[in-house]
Design a protein around this motif. Structure first.
Motif, short mmCIF file in Angstrom:
data_model
loop_
_atom_site.label_atom_id
_atom_site.label_comp_id
_atom_site.label_asym_id
_atom_site.label_seq_id
_atom_site.Cartn_x
_atom_site.Cartn_y
_atom_site.Cartn_z
N HIS A 30 0.86 -1.19 0.00
CA HIS A 30 0.00 0.00 0.00
C HIS A 30 0.89 1.23 0.00
O HIS A 30 1.90 1.27 0.69
CB HIS A 30 -0.92 0.01 1.23
N PRO A 32 2.96 2.55 -2.49
CA PRO A 32 4.33 2.22 -2.89
C PRO A 32 5.13 3.44 -3.34
O PRO A 32 4.60 4.37 -3.93
CB PRO A 32 4.13 1.26 -4.06
N GLY A 46 6.62 0.66 1.13
CA GLY A 46 5.23 1.01 1.36
C GLY A 46 4.95 1.48 2.78
O GLY A 46 5.85 1.55 3.63
N HIS A 272 -0.40 1.68 -6.54
CA HIS A 272 -1.06 0.53 -5.94
C HIS A 272 -2.52 0.57 -6.35
O HIS A 272 -3.06 1.64 -6.66
CB HIS A 272 -0.92 0.52 -4.41
N SER A 283 -4.70 -5.05 -1.50
CA SER A 283 -4.00 -3.92 -2.10
C SER A 283 -2.72 -4.43 -2.74
O SER A 283 -1.91 -5.09 -2.09
CB SER A 283 -3.68 -2.87 -1.03
N LEU A 285 0.60 -3.99 -5.85
CA LEU A 285 1.41 -3.17 -6.73
C LEU A 285 0.91 -3.30 -8.16
O LEU A 285 0.65 -4.40 -8.64
CB LEU A 285 2.88 -3.63 -6.64
#
Length: 484
Positions: A30, A32, A46, A272, A283, A285
């Protein structure tokens, strides 16, 4: 961060049902940071500390190490060191908006390296919870025209602010006063391209899984200090912003934009997705092609499994097998004698069974010619996720539809078709370029050491496909893929 509630190979391929637009491995993150490269591996960090590592840009696993916890970091290589910036608090975390933004340095991002050591964090901005700003969600821009280092930060709880740091120390420039540059967004990112500065902001709600409405918008300015204006003249300080990416492809809530330039005309954006429906709503990438349309960034799409015509940008001719043209029989009336009262009977398309008996055995080379939606022009494109990939996507196999005959690069820099055996010369990168066309590159070329990063499928003449050095400035290097 806004808080509101063929054969064996063919069989193996069929078992790996992974969307071509999704990273593989465990890409769970989350907020990123922009992707950073260090010693041949890729890293992103993150919220909450830690992050992801990838050896190829396609398969991601946990393992990146970032102390300090907090939220929404960014990381950038400056000289021979890496600068990390993150929000220690704020964003409603712990119930308040009294935030602190910190920076720290490391010589490497590899946690296994003996050189790995983060310096003590240094505060560069803060908010007291009462002012009209929230010190969280920072991002870095090292201006390529001046060498000055800028940070944008903030959330919906007030304004987006701009400050300047010293690129040698990572500390706030003495006497620098923050400047308000936008509202109604968060998780911003600053980038520079073609004499324009772009401010990308995340709009909508986050942290509510499949119900999150995050999307990414953009404005641009000739000055890093703004004003940032969108495509219809609205200032981002008054709520403007042109859409870059929204929900789609069974993924909702794209946020926290990052840009990575891979080659001339080859760029990707990272973010994300608040929820990936195919990953249980986690969540994840996201990495997608980054296109530029009339000077504006917009997310592209990876090629999905399907049947395609592969057309040269040079002429528009279709990539096809070098086989005899098989005519289709048709009972016709002269156009000047057509009876309008005669019933219309649709004509079925030519099938593979109609023509395959005329094809020679063994390898068949390819050529380009007029597109006639014939079986020798139908290419089945399938991602091969277990073969790996890159930041631009998975590796693909490209076959004549309904056959095991696969597009193959040869040692003499030509292209032919032969039975698919999973050889490196039969695996292809298919990368959407910044103008929306595609670069098609063999993973490896027989007789050449290492993996290919130079040569692409190339239209040497109107009807002559070959393998040649990639050159974004010529249409010979570019192709279009149209679904049948």
């Amino acid at each position: 961060m806004k808080h509101i509630q063929s054969g064996l190979i063919f069989i193996i391929c069929s078992l790996f049902i992974s969307p071509a637009g999704a990273q593989v491995g465990a890409p769970y993150i989350h907020d990123p940071s922009t992707i950073a490269e260090c010693d041949g591996r890729y890293y992103t960090f993150g919220t909450g500390g830690g992050g992801l590592i990838s050896h190829d840009g396609w398969s991601w696993e946990s393992g990146a190490d970032r102390p300090g916890g907090g939220a929404a970091p960014d990381v950038m290589r400056i000289g021979n060191r890496y600068l990390c910036i993150y929000g220690a608090t704020g964003g409603g975390l712990g119930g308040g908006h009294n935030g602190r933004i910190l920076t720290m340095w490391n010589q490497t991002l590899d946690p296994q390296s003996p050189l790995f050591h983060w310096t003590d964090p240094v505060e560069v901005a803060s908010s007291d919870g009462m002012e009209d700003c929230d010190a969280i969600d920072p991002s870095l821009l090292l201006d390529p025209t001046t060498g000055r280092l800028w940070v944008s930060y903030g959330t919906y709880f007030g304004t987006i602010r701009l400050i300047e740091l010293d690129p040698a120390t990572g500390r706030r420039v003495n006497g620098n006063v923050e400047k308000d540059i936008a509202i109604d967004c968060e998780a911003t990112d600053l980038i520079y391209r073609d004499r324009w500065y772009y401010l990308l902001g995340t709009h909508g709600t986050c942290c509510d899984g499949v119900n999150s409405t995050y999307n990414i918008v953009v404005g641009r300015s000739r000055s890093v200090e703004g004003p940032y204006i969108d495509n219809v003249g609205r200032d981002m300080f008054h709520g403007g912003g042109r859409m870059v990416i929204a929900a789609g492809d069974r993924k909702t809530g794209p946020g926290h934009f990052g840009r990575t330039v891979i080659d001339d005309g080859v760029e990707v954006m990272s973010c994300h997705f608040e929820a990936d429906f195919d990953q249980g709503g986690r969540s994840v990438l996201g990495i997608l092609p980054l296109l530029w349309k009339n000077g504006w960034p917009v997310a592209g799409e990876r090629i999905k499994e399907g049947s395609y015509a592969i057309l040269s940008e040079r002429r528009g001719y279709s990539l096809e097998l070098s086989v005899d043209f098989v005519r289709m029989e048709q009972a016709r009336q002269p156009f000047w004698q057509i009876d309008p009262n005669e019933p219309v009977v649709p004509i079925a398309e030519q099938t593979l069974e109609d023509v395959i008996g005329t094809w020679p055995e063994g390898d068949i080379p390819v050529r380009c010619s007029d597109y006639m939606f014939r079986p020798w022009q139908h290419w089945s494109v399938r991602p091969v996720p277990q073969a790996g990939g890159s930041l631009t996507g998975p590796l693909y196999e490209i076959r004549i539809e309904g056959t095991a005959r696969a597009l193959t690069a040869t040692a003499d820099l030509q292209v032919t078709t032969k039975e698919f055996e999973g050889q490196d010369s039969q695996l292809w990168h298919i990368e959407q370029l910044t103008d929306g066309t595609y670069r098609i590159m063999p993973f490896a070329i027989p007789g050449q050491s290492g993996l290919n990063s130079r040569y692409c499928l190339y239209s040497a003449g109107d009807s002559t496909p070959t393998i040649a050095p990639y050159d974004f400035s010529t249409d010979n290097s570019k192709w279009n893929l149209h679904r049948h």
